[in-house]
Scaffold this motif. Structure first.
Motif, PDB file in Angstrom:
ATOM      1  N   ILE A 403     -17.939 -15.534 -17.146  1.00 54.81           N
ATOM      2  CA  ILE A 403     -17.118 -14.737 -16.247  1.00 54.81           C
ATOM      3  C   ILE A 403     -18.032 -13.730 -15.559  1.00 54.81           C
ATOM      4  O   ILE A 403     -18.765 -12.991 -16.230  1.00 54.81           O
ATOM      5  CB  ILE A 403     -15.957 -14.047 -16.995  1.00 54.81           C
ATOM      6  CG1 ILE A 403     -15.081 -13.287 -16.023  1.00 54.81           C
ATOM      7  CG2 ILE A 403     -16.464 -13.136 -18.112  1.00 54.81           C
ATOM      8  CD1 ILE A 403     -13.771 -12.791 -16.637  1.00 54.81           C
ATOM      9  N   PHE A 404     -18.048 -13.763 -14.238  1.00 60.90           N
ATOM     10  CA  PHE A 404     -18.962 -12.926 -13.454  1.00 60.90           C
ATOM     11  C   PHE A 404     -20.403 -13.110 -13.919  1.00 60.90           C
ATOM     12  O   PHE A 404     -21.190 -12.160 -13.975  1.00 60.90           O
ATOM     13  CB  PHE A 404     -18.566 -11.444 -13.536  1.00 60.90           C
ATOM     14  CG  PHE A 404     -17.141 -11.178 -13.161  1.00 60.90           C
ATOM     15  CD1 PHE A 404     -16.630 -11.664 -11.953  1.00 60.90           C
ATOM     16  CD2 PHE A 404     -16.303 -10.475 -13.999  1.00 60.90           C
ATOM     17  CE1 PHE A 404     -15.315 -11.430 -11.606  1.00 60.90           C
ATOM     18  CE2 PHE A 404     -14.985 -10.238 -13.657  1.00 60.90           C
ATOM     19  CZ  PHE A 404     -14.489 -10.727 -12.453  1.00 60.90           C
ATOM     20  N   GLY A 405     -20.740 -14.348 -14.296  1.00 66.43           N
ATOM     21  CA  GLY A 405     -22.093 -14.650 -14.719  1.00 66.43           C
ATOM     22  C   GLY A 405     -22.406 -14.303 -16.157  1.00 66.43           C
ATOM     23  O   GLY A 405     -23.514 -14.576 -16.633  1.00 66.43           O
ATOM     24  N   MET A 406     -21.444 -13.729 -16.884  1.00 67.06           N
ATOM     25  CA  MET A 406     -21.684 -13.327 -18.272  1.00 67.06           C
ATOM     26  C   MET A 406     -21.090 -14.355 -19.223  1.00 67.06           C
ATOM     27  O   MET A 406     -19.963 -14.808 -19.016  1.00 67.06           O
ATOM     28  CB  MET A 406     -21.054 -11.947 -18.536  1.00 67.06           C
ATOM     29  CG  MET A 406     -21.622 -10.827 -17.688  1.00 67.06           C
ATOM     30  SD  MET A 406     -20.792  -9.225 -17.982  1.00 67.06           S
ATOM     31  CE  MET A 406     -19.177  -9.552 -17.253  1.00 67.06           C
ATOM     32  N   PRO A 407     -21.823 -14.723 -20.287  1.00 71.65           N
ATOM     33  CA  PRO A 407     -21.294 -15.709 -21.247  1.00 71.65           C
ATOM     34  C   PRO A 407     -20.000 -15.210 -21.899  1.00 71.65           C
ATOM     35  O   PRO A 407     -19.913 -14.059 -22.344  1.00 71.65           O
ATOM     36  CB  PRO A 407     -22.410 -15.829 -22.285  1.00 71.65           C
ATOM     37  CG  PRO A 407     -23.655 -15.405 -21.567  1.00 71.65           C
ATOM     38  CD  PRO A 407     -23.205 -14.328 -20.609  1.00 71.65           C
ATOM     39  N   LEU A 408     -18.997 -16.083 -21.960  1.00 71.22           N
ATOM     40  CA  LEU A 408     -17.706 -15.747 -22.548  1.00 71.22           C
ATOM     41  C   LEU A 408     -17.285 -16.882 -23.484  1.00 71.22           C
ATOM     42  O   LEU A 408     -17.176 -18.036 -23.068  1.00 71.22           O
ATOM     43  CB  LEU A 408     -16.644 -15.564 -21.465  1.00 71.22           C
ATOM     44  CG  LEU A 408     -15.225 -15.243 -21.953  1.00 71.22           C
ATOM     45  CD1 LEU A 408     -15.192 -13.860 -22.602  1.00 71.22           C
ATOM     46  CD2 LEU A 408     -14.219 -15.322 -20.816  1.00 71.22           C
ATOM     47  N   HIS A 409     -17.056 -16.535 -24.751  1.00 69.76           N
ATOM     48  CA  HIS A 409     -16.585 -17.503 -25.736  1.00 69.76           C
ATOM     49  C   HIS A 409     -15.124 -17.191 -26.024  1.00 69.76           C
ATOM     50  O   HIS A 409     -14.787 -16.080 -26.464  1.00 69.76           O
ATOM     51  CB  HIS A 409     -17.409 -17.408 -27.019  1.00 69.76           C
ATOM     52  CG  HIS A 409     -18.854 -17.741 -26.810  1.00 69.76           C
ATOM     53  ND1 HIS A 409     -19.345 -19.014 -26.909  1.00 69.76           N
ATOM     54  CD2 HIS A 409     -19.906 -16.954 -26.486  1.00 69.76           C
ATOM     55  CE1 HIS A 409     -20.647 -19.003 -26.663  1.00 69.76           C
ATOM     56  NE2 HIS A 409     -21.008 -17.768 -26.407  1.00 69.76           N
TER      57      HIS A 409
END
Length: 774
Positions: A403-409
């Protein structure tokens, strides 16, 4: 009408939750699109494909690394240990440790790597903790972990487990902690788990998550979670047999058969263990366990894991001793144990399947279904016949995106389970045969749980991860009970339907400044509803009756921790925690170990620290230790018990919560000479004193115990015997007399008459061999 109303509520809740779960699943499936957007534009399909390929590449690297490790180990093991160079032995030890770390994050069903939840206080045992040992009980390995304490209960492998003080207000089995084996839930819908099911020799490792965890593991996860992992077929690679014997008539025979094929991994375990005399009089036993596992790879996207466990147990049970009895002869059977022929004849079987499917390269669906049946016949002050049938289902969806380039698990789960209860209690005629007298009580009931959980873990900076989770559960408990007088006539009837709604939020922040450093802060919650046993006993006398006003217990856990590799040879974990309980259920024995009464303590607090260290200064040497300190006190609690036959309120504010140890220390020094196959270790366990009643007037004295082990491994180069692992062990080397466990006893009983202790084993000798065949 009550039953009809509860059914309607149940069906409405199911419909509402299924609808919510369906909506959330659809949103999750669309998550790659949503997660790829920013404030000004939507990322192109090409960019999305690049991100997906990057994630796939990371997972493939982990899988390839695991395969590479196993290939290197396979090549090294082809060379006999006596012919290996020091460099080869050191490389093998390093690779084995790396393999264990990676296996802890491997899917239970397949060989996919799954990221472990962030921000948790977690530790696990090594396989060496269950090798070259008697493997009598899980206590042999689990007490090497910080925050974890095991107490002897009513049987050979029946121990209560305490994590940070939770789970010790019971005289049998495991409560307030969730238990799993290979991903299959072992805790029944009423919160009961029994270690009788789990043979230590079958295990590869045991993982423990410490601290309230109901957002992850729902009802009864007040103290955390224990996960037993058996060996896979690829770990066995043939046939292994185990023969062991020792003091007090102990003997054990076991076999493991395992193999990994192209599309299936199969492991089968069977064991028989017995103690013909028993250290304590009237404690002889025999128990048999069968554990079957089959992991099928349907295709590159689908896997299926089928598991079946069954355990047969027949054990005689002594009575806990008063202080005077313990000082006179700690090995005696206790009051009326022989007259009543106290014993347990229990059977339990669990059959289940877990299906795993890769919906997309970064979305995994997991579904579990279990059938669990328990049939018990137990002879104490009264004789109890009880049958519980339990059906459980879990569906989980895991997604890894950005999300917005940030890893999201992301994680979403849904579960539903239902347990039936049917039991009878008869008077025990105390004729030495365990003869049933008149019917004292019978009851029938159901527990239905339905709920869900969501969790998001966002790596908002390269080394910082914020995790947030939320669990919800509705529990409907219905019970009907009839009590009879001594002539067998109906004395009282009572029935109730209780509905509980519980929410469990959690949040944590994790910082990993370097690869081998992890620091975290966490706030989590737990809850546990009352059990059938809590509700069907008189709260003052502990005799069959009703206690339908009992509330669910809840807690909030706050912790700060660090796990750091200070040197390539030294790893340290340090955690401080503060747990706040509301309406904690305190179960006390009144005048007999089988008469238990439960009440709510308005508020209590548990504060403590956990320290674990692992030091391997040079090849072959291994020093480890675990220390736990807990200060547990009632903040606001009005105890109520009988004084001269009159119900009396007694304030207990500021008193220590009973049966919670203040200090526990485990230290172990081990050495293995890989060239010759010889090894040995010395281990010591210390427990500080603690109280066993709310009034804090009587308790368990402090004690030290020292154990010594010597073992030897032979490697063979033929088609029939691959290896032989021999061991010899002395437990309680200096023959210390100590109380292995105590139980909380009501102050309605005078201190001199309180039945408190089971004695720990005196000096004991054990020896055995594991043979690796064809």
């Amino acid at each position: 009408m009550k039953q009809l109303r509860s059914v309607c509520v149940w069906k409405c809740s199911v419909c509402h939750f299924v609808l919510l779960f369906t909506v959330y699943s659809l949103l999750s499936a669309a998550a790659p699109t949503f997660a790829a957007s920013d404030d000004t534009s939507v990322l192109s399909e090409e960019t999305l494909m690049q991100q997906q390929q990057k994630l796939e590449g990371e997972l493939n690297q982990l899988s390839n690394r695991l395969e590479d490790i196993r290939n290197q180990l396979r090549e090294l093991r082809e060379t006999p240990t006596s012919q290996q160079t020091d460099e080869q032995q050191n490389t093998q030890a390093i690779l084995q440790e790396e393999e264990v770390e990676m296996l802890e994050e491997m899917s239970i069903v397949s060989t996919r790597i799954q990221k472990r939840p962030e921000g948790l206080a977690v530790s696990s045992t090594l396989q060496s903790e269950t090798e070259s040992q008697p493997t009598r009980t899980m206590k042999e390995s689990l007490e090497s972990l910080p925050g974890v304490i095991l107490r002897q209960a009513n049987g050979p492998r029946d121990f209560s487990i305490s994590i940070r003080g939770s789970g010790v207000k019971t005289s049998f089995a495991v409560r307030d902690i969730k238990v799993y084996e290979d991903g299959f839930i072992q805790t029944q819908s009423d919160g009961l788990s029994r270690l009788d099911m789990h043979d230590p020799w079958f295990m590869r490792s045991t993982e423990v998550i410490r601290g309230a965890a109901s957002s992850l593991y729902d009802n009864y996860a007040l103290g955390g979670m224990v996960h037993f992992r058996t060996r896979r077929g690829s770990d066995i690679n043939g046939v292994e047999t185990f023969f062991s014997g020792g003091s007090f008539g102990y003997h054990k025979e076991a076999v493991a058969i395992g193999q990994q094929y192209t599309n299936v991994d199969i492991s089968v375990f069977a064991s028989n263990a017995a103690e013909e005399q028993g250290y304590i009089k009237h404690s002889d036993y025999n128990t048999q366990t069968l554990n079957v596992n089959a992991r099928f790879t349907i295709d590159e996207k689908q896997s299926l894991y089928v598991k079946a466990i069954t355990n047969w147990l027949s054990t005689r049970v002594p009575t806990r001793l008063t202080k005077a009895q313990f000082q006179d002869n700690p090995r005696q059977a206790g009051s009326l144990a022989v007259d009543r022929n106290q014993q347990r004849i229990d059977r339990r079987t669990i059959v289940g399947a877990i299906y795993e499917r890769e919906l997309t390269p970064n979305t995994i669906l997991t579904m579990e279904a279990d059938y669990d049946v328990k049939d018990i016949n137990q002879y104490f002050f009264q004789i109890f016949d009880n049958v519980n049938t339990n059906i459980k289902h879990y569906t989980d969806l895991r997604h890894h995106g950005r999300i917005f380039g940030m890893p999201l698990h992301s994680y979403v789960g849904f579960f539903v389970n239902n347990m039936e209860q049917e039991g009878n209690a008869f008077q025990n005629l105390s004729d030495g045969q365990g003869t049933r007298g008149t019917l004292a009580a019978n009851n029938r009931g159901t527990i239905r749980n339905i709920g869900g959980r969501i969790r998001e873990e966002l790596t908002f900076l390269p080394n910082w991860t914020l995790a947030a989770g939320l669990g919800f559960e509705q529990s409907i408990l219905s019970i009907q009970t009839i009590n009879y007088d001594n002539a067998g006539a109906v004395a009282t009837r009572a029935d109730a339907t209780r509905t509980f709604y519980n929410w469990a939020p959690e949040m944590s922040l994790t910082w990993r400044p370097e690869e081998k450093y992890r620091h975290w802060v966490r706030a989590s919650t737990g809850y546990a509803i009352p059990t059938f046993g809590n509700l069907t006993r008189n709260p003052l006398t502990g005799l069959p009756g009703s206690n339908f006003d009992l509330k669910a217990q809840k807690n909030v856990n706050v912790e700060i921790g660090t796990e750091s590799q200070l040197h390539k040879t030294l790893t340290v974990q340090l955690v401080g925690f503060w747990t706040f309980f509301r309406d904690e259920i305190i179960t006390q024995n009144v005048f007999d170990p089988s008469t238990t009464a439960s009440t709510n303590a308005d508020s209590s607090e548990y504060r403590g620290i956990e320290i674990a260290a692992d030091w391997r200064p040079i090849l072959g040497w291994h020093f480890s230790g675990a220390y736990t300190h807990i200060d547990a006190r009632y903040i606001n609690f009005i105890d109520r018990y009988l004084v001269g036959g009159i119900a009396t309120d007694v304030p207990q504010d500021g008193k220590e919560v009973p049966n919670v140890p203040r200090d526990i220390l485990n230290m172990k020094a081990a050495y293995d000479h890989f060239e010759t196959g010889w090894g040995g270790w010395v281990e010591t366990n210390f427990s500080n004193s603690y109280f066993l009643n709310n009034g804090n007037t009587v308790g368990v004295p402090s004690f030290w115990v020292v154990n010594l082990n010597l073992h030897k491994t032979f490697q063979f180069e033929n088609d029939w015997v691959r290896f032989a692992k021999l061991y010899f062990e002395i437990d309680n080397l200096v023959n210390t007399t100590y109380a292995a466990s105590g139980q909380v006893v009501s102050d309605a009983t005078a201190d001199a008459n309180k039945q408190l202790f089971f004695a720990g084993y005196g000096r004991a000798f054990y020896g055995g061999v594991t043979l690796g065949l064809f």
